[in-house]
Design an enzyme around this catalytic site. Structure first.
Site, mmCIF file in Angstrom:
data_model
loop_
_atom_site.group_PDB
_atom_site.id
_atom_site.type_symbol
_atom_site.label_atom_id
_atom_site.label_comp_id
_atom_site.label_asym_id
_atom_site.label_seq_id
_atom_site.Cartn_x
_atom_site.Cartn_y
_atom_site.Cartn_z
ATOM 1 C CG ASN A 143 -0.196 -0.118 2.503
ATOM 2 O OD1 ASN A 143 0.615 0.738 2.822
ATOM 3 N ND2 ASN A 143 -0.428 -1.193 3.251
ATOM 4 C CB ALA A 146 2.532 -0.886 10.670
ATOM 5 C CG ASP A 199 -6.882 -4.912 6.471
ATOM 6 O OD1 ASP A 199 -6.213 -4.826 7.520
ATOM 7 O OD2 ASP A 199 -7.628 -4.011 6.068
ATOM 8 C CE LYS A 225 8.417 -13.112 -13.732
ATOM 9 N NZ LYS A 225 8.869 -13.069 -15.095
ATOM 10 C CG ASP A 251 -6.030 -6.215 13.728
ATOM 11 O OD1 ASP A 251 -5.193 -5.650 14.461
ATOM 12 O OD2 ASP A 251 -6.926 -5.605 13.122
ATOM 13 C CB ILE A 252 -0.080 -6.743 14.702
ATOM 14 C CG1 ILE A 252 0.351 -7.481 13.437
ATOM 15 C CG2 ILE A 252 1.021 -6.744 15.753
ATOM 16 C CD1 ILE A 252 1.468 -6.803 12.658
ATOM 17 C CE LYS A 264 -10.542 0.772 11.422
ATOM 18 N NZ LYS A 264 -9.952 1.525 10.320
ATOM 19 C CE LYS A 267 -8.351 -2.906 14.390
ATOM 20 N NZ LYS A 267 -7.293 -2.987 13.386
#
Ligand code: CTP
Length: 399
Positions: free
Chosen positions: A211, A275, A279, A289, A305-306, A338, A342
């Site tokens: 990203n 960070a 996801d 390859k 999800d850390i 969140k 979280k």
């Protein structure tokens, strides 16, 4: 002022009418058992003599960049390394302008430019000079370079005018240094962990999903934590940024690696998860390859999800857990969700639908949502300053 005891202070005296007050500063610092070395700029010598400084400070006075004797005894780099902090008194409009430009035309500016220590500027000048847009602009630049500014105060000036521009009283300067050193000392007992940057989720050995995160905000937070005295670990995905050697930097690529390293580096007192973790990861990464075909479907599966994992595991949860929320819609609702889901103490939310700020920009505008108090907005500013404000809140919450 017991935090000043045995501290090494490099006092840089510049050429302004308030230069004479540096003698009082030296007297107070000496009384509190500081070691002092002094640099006198050429124009400062018009206001104050090296002899008066040496007799008070009982330390060496340096005044010329290319003085063979000085360089042999202690070169300009060692001089900046010797100090625990640098104090510039009075920081005149001219000094402020030179520092904002990064000049190194005399010993004072060279030492400051080469310094990796906290630098305190104590401005003093005529009110019009202080209020001039160019001085304001230069100060803004210096704040972004993490210089600390003490004062100036409002009052009657030597030139007879009244307004903002008076040097802060020597005793108040000493108190500010003492408070700063107290905070550093207190925070040095705390461990901080920051995650930053993007992650890469490999499709095959040469291709990956990632990203736009540059890692700038996370790196600035880690630098600010270090400046505030924290033992800092930074776990980062791929970026082009370098940091101070005093930060423990762990480079990772995938979310899984970031998760493992985060666990390995616990326990900490505060963890800031900035960070932009992918996801999803590739359900089955190809070891070869992938060859060109007309169509390719890639199956993704959810990544760990850390933040969620760490903050919901009592045994490893840091005292203070701070998450980020990058949102393009329903900003407030999503951020609050969140915060709860979280189990965070704070969520720092930014609206990433605006391309000018947030991802890959030097600027940010965030709203902090707290578990236990009202939300607050940090207006648009450089990521260095946003980080300073975030760490100020970390200091308040931890203590
Ligand atoms: N985070 C994490 N591990 C993940 C995903 C997110 O640690 N696998 C952390 C981020 O570092 C950030 C917070 O969770 O502190 C929120 O990330 P964000 O991407 O905004 O939210 P998501 O939970 O991924 O939800 P969504 O993408 O659906 O908005």
């Amino acid at each position: 002022m017991k935090n000043l005891k045995d501290k090494k202070i490099l006092l840089i005296i510049c050429g302004g009418i308030a230069a004479y007050k540096s003698l009082e500063i030296i007297r107070i610092l000496k009384k509190n058992d500081c070691q002092i070395k002094t640099i006198l700029t050429n124009s400062a010598k018009e206001f104050i003599t090296p002899l008066s400084i040496t007799s008070l400070s009982q330390g060496k006075v340096y005044d010329d960049l290319f003085n063979i004797e000085n360089e042999a005894e202690m070169d300009h780099i060692s001089l900046s390394r010797w100090a625990d902090l640098i104090l510039v008194v009075p920081a005149t409009a001219n000094t402020i302008s030179k520092l904002a430009k990064g000049s190194s035309e005399d010993l004072a500016s060279t030492v400051i430019l080469a310094s990796n220590k906290p630098i305190f500027l104590v401005p003093a000048m005529n009110v019009r000079m202080w209020e001039h847009p160019s001085t304001k602009k230069n100060l803004k630049i210096l704040k972004e370079y993490s210089y600390k500014i003490i004062g100036p105060e409002i009052g009657e000036m030597a030139c007879g005018e009244y307004g903002e521009g008076k040097l802060t009283e020597p005793i108040d300067i000493a108190n500010k240094l003492n408070n700063y050193l107290f905070m550093i000392n207190r925070n040095s007992k705390f461990k901080a962990l920051v995650t930053a940057g993007p992650t890469r989720e490999y499709i095959d050995p040469v291709r990956f999903i990632t990203n736009k995160s540059s890692g700038k905000q996370g790196f600035e937070i880690a630098k600010s934590l270090l400046r505030n005295g924290y033992q800092t670990t930074l776990i980062t995905g791929p970026t082009n940024i370098n940091v101070d050697e005093n930060i423990k930097v762990i480079k990772v690529e995938t979310a899984e690696q970031m998760f493992k390293e985060t666990q390995k580096n616990l326990p900490v007192d505060v963890a800031i998860f900035s960070a932009a973790v992918a996801d999803f990861k590739i359900f089955k990464k190809s070891n070869m390859k992938i060859k060109k075909t007309d169509e390719l479907t890639i199956k993704l599966e959810k990544n760990i999800d850390i933040l969620n994992y760490i903050s919901n595991h009592n045994s490893m949860r840091p005292k203070l857990v701070i998450g980020f929320a990058a949102e393009t819609e329903n900003f407030e609702k999503n951020a609050i969700k969140k915060l709860k889901d979280k189990n965070c103490d704070m969520i720092i939310a930014n609206d990433v639908s605006n391309q000018e700020i947030g991802f890959d920009s030097d600027f940010n505008e965030v709203t902090i949502f707290y578990k236990n108090k009202k939300q607050e907005k940090l207006s648009l500013k450089n990521k260095v300053l946003i980080s300073e404000e975030i760490v100020e809140r970390v200091n308040n919450q931890l203590n």
